[in-house]
Write a protein that holds these residues in place. Structure first.
Motif, mmCIF file in Angstrom:
data_model
loop_
_atom_site.group_PDB
_atom_site.id
_atom_site.type_symbol
_atom_site.label_atom_id
_atom_site.label_comp_id
_atom_site.label_asym_id
_atom_site.label_seq_id
_atom_site.Cartn_x
_atom_site.Cartn_y
_atom_site.Cartn_z
ATOM 1 N N VAL A 157 0.830 -1.261 0.012
ATOM 2 C CA VAL A 157 -0.063 -0.165 -0.033
ATOM 3 C C VAL A 157 0.917 1.348 -0.052
ATOM 4 O O VAL A 157 0.755 2.172 -0.580
ATOM 5 C CB VAL A 157 -1.075 0.048 1.082
ATOM 6 C CG1 VAL A 157 -1.769 1.357 1.293
ATOM 7 C CG2 VAL A 157 -2.005 -0.941 0.981
ATOM 8 N N VAL A 158 1.836 1.304 0.890
ATOM 9 C CA VAL A 158 2.678 2.324 0.770
ATOM 10 C C VAL A 158 3.418 2.735 -0.290
ATOM 11 O O VAL A 158 3.497 3.878 -0.929
ATOM 12 C CB VAL A 158 3.774 2.210 1.938
ATOM 13 C CG1 VAL A 158 4.825 3.395 1.940
ATOM 14 C CG2 VAL A 158 3.085 2.318 3.357
ATOM 15 N N LEU A 159 4.087 1.342 -1.103
ATOM 16 C CA LEU A 159 4.737 1.774 -2.398
ATOM 17 C C LEU A 159 3.901 2.013 -3.192
ATOM 18 O O LEU A 159 4.197 2.919 -4.121
ATOM 19 C CB LEU A 159 5.389 0.282 -2.767
ATOM 20 C CG LEU A 159 6.637 0.046 -2.015
ATOM 21 C CD1 LEU A 159 6.803 -1.464 -2.367
ATOM 22 C CD2 LEU A 159 7.849 0.746 -2.070
ATOM 23 N N GLY A 160 2.338 1.703 -3.287
ATOM 24 C CA GLY A 160 1.583 1.926 -4.386
ATOM 25 C C GLY A 160 1.427 3.625 -4.388
ATOM 26 O O GLY A 160 0.947 4.421 -5.120
ATOM 27 N N VAL A 161 1.215 4.049 -3.076
ATOM 28 C CA VAL A 161 0.803 5.247 -2.827
ATOM 29 C C VAL A 161 2.060 6.365 -3.147
ATOM 30 O O VAL A 161 1.738 7.352 -3.777
ATOM 31 C CB VAL A 161 0.609 5.845 -1.346
ATOM 32 C CG1 VAL A 161 0.463 7.248 -0.987
ATOM 33 C CG2 VAL A 161 -0.856 4.981 -0.976
ATOM 34 N N LEU A 162 3.330 5.857 -2.841
ATOM 35 C CA LEU A 162 4.420 6.432 -3.249
ATOM 36 C C LEU A 162 4.583 6.617 -4.833
ATOM 37 O O LEU A 162 4.959 7.471 -5.423
ATOM 38 C CB LEU A 162 5.755 5.971 -2.847
ATOM 39 C CG LEU A 162 5.889 6.052 -1.111
ATOM 40 C CD1 LEU A 162 7.286 5.449 -0.863
ATOM 41 C CD2 LEU A 162 6.092 7.733 -0.962
ATOM 42 N N CYS A 220 8.511 13.167 -8.440
ATOM 43 C CA CYS A 220 9.721 13.251 -9.386
ATOM 44 C C CYS A 220 9.995 14.265 -10.202
ATOM 45 O O CYS A 220 11.182 14.618 -10.551
ATOM 46 C CB CYS A 220 9.696 11.648 -9.867
ATOM 47 S SG CYS A 220 9.988 10.456 -8.927
ATOM 48 N N ALA A 221 8.822 14.687 -10.789
ATOM 49 C CA ALA A 221 9.003 15.650 -11.466
ATOM 50 C C ALA A 221 9.417 16.951 -11.031
ATOM 51 O O ALA A 221 10.642 17.601 -11.455
ATOM 52 C CB ALA A 221 7.755 16.261 -12.333
#
Length: 190
Positions: free
Chosen positions: A36-41, A49-50
């Motif tokens: 879940v944390v990775l998906g949100v990130l 990132c932009a």
């Protein structure tokens, strides 16, 4: 909210685990939480990132400016060190020349001093010689004058005695002899 607070408070009261084992409850395990944390990130990280790219570009530009400033400073430092070494070399050369001039000046002064002393002694010696020659000349002149006066007085006295005691013929012979003697003496003194 009370459940969240209770969960933090209950963290301090966990009993130590008595045994090691697998937790088969999928909701209580970390892989679900991590996904879940990775998906949100990933979902929200695209915008981040932009901005990370913009921030990264800013940081890269800043890094390049800092590196350029450091390179310029190093080049200026190298140039300054080179100029300092050249200045030190010139200073050493000038100091050596100054020492040489000083030594030459001192030796020249000593040489001139000795030359002046020697020439003064020579001049004094010449003056002493001239003085002695002048004194000797004046003494000889005075002696000659005294001789001439004594001779003239003796001659006059002898002539006076002869004139009173001689006749004309003897008188003429004596005068002739004295004139001849006087001529010889005059030739000797000249």
């Amino acid at each position: 909210m009370k459940n969240v607070t209770d969960s933090f408070v209950s963290l301090g009261y966990w009993p130590s685990a008595g045994s090691f084992g697998f937790n088969t409850d999928i909701l209580a395990t970390n892989p679900i939480n991590l996904s879940v944390v990775l998906g949100v990130l990933i979902f929200f990280g695209k915008g981040v990132c932009a901005s990370c790219l913009f921030l990264s570009d800013l940081l890269d530009n800043r890094k390049e400016r800092i590196l350029n400033t450091i390179r310029n400073s190093e080049e200026l430092r190298g140039g300054a060190i080179e100029q300092l070494e050249k200045a030190r070399a010139r200073l050493r050369k000038v100091e050596m020349e100054a020492d040489q001039f000083r030594l030459n000046g001192y030796s020249e002064i000593e040489r001139e001093k000795l030359n002046l002393i020697n020439s003064t002694y020579k001049i004094l010696e010449q003056l002493e010689n001239y003085k002695n020659e002048t004194i000797y000349f004046e003494q000889q002149r005075a002696i000659n004058q005294v001789r001439q006066r004594v001779f003239q007085q003796a001659l006059q006295g002898a002539l006076g005695t002869l004139n009173s005691s001689l006749n004309n013929e003897l008188h003429l012979r004596t005068i002739s002899a004295n004139i001849g003697l006087f001529g010889v003496m005059k030739e000797i003194t000249d």
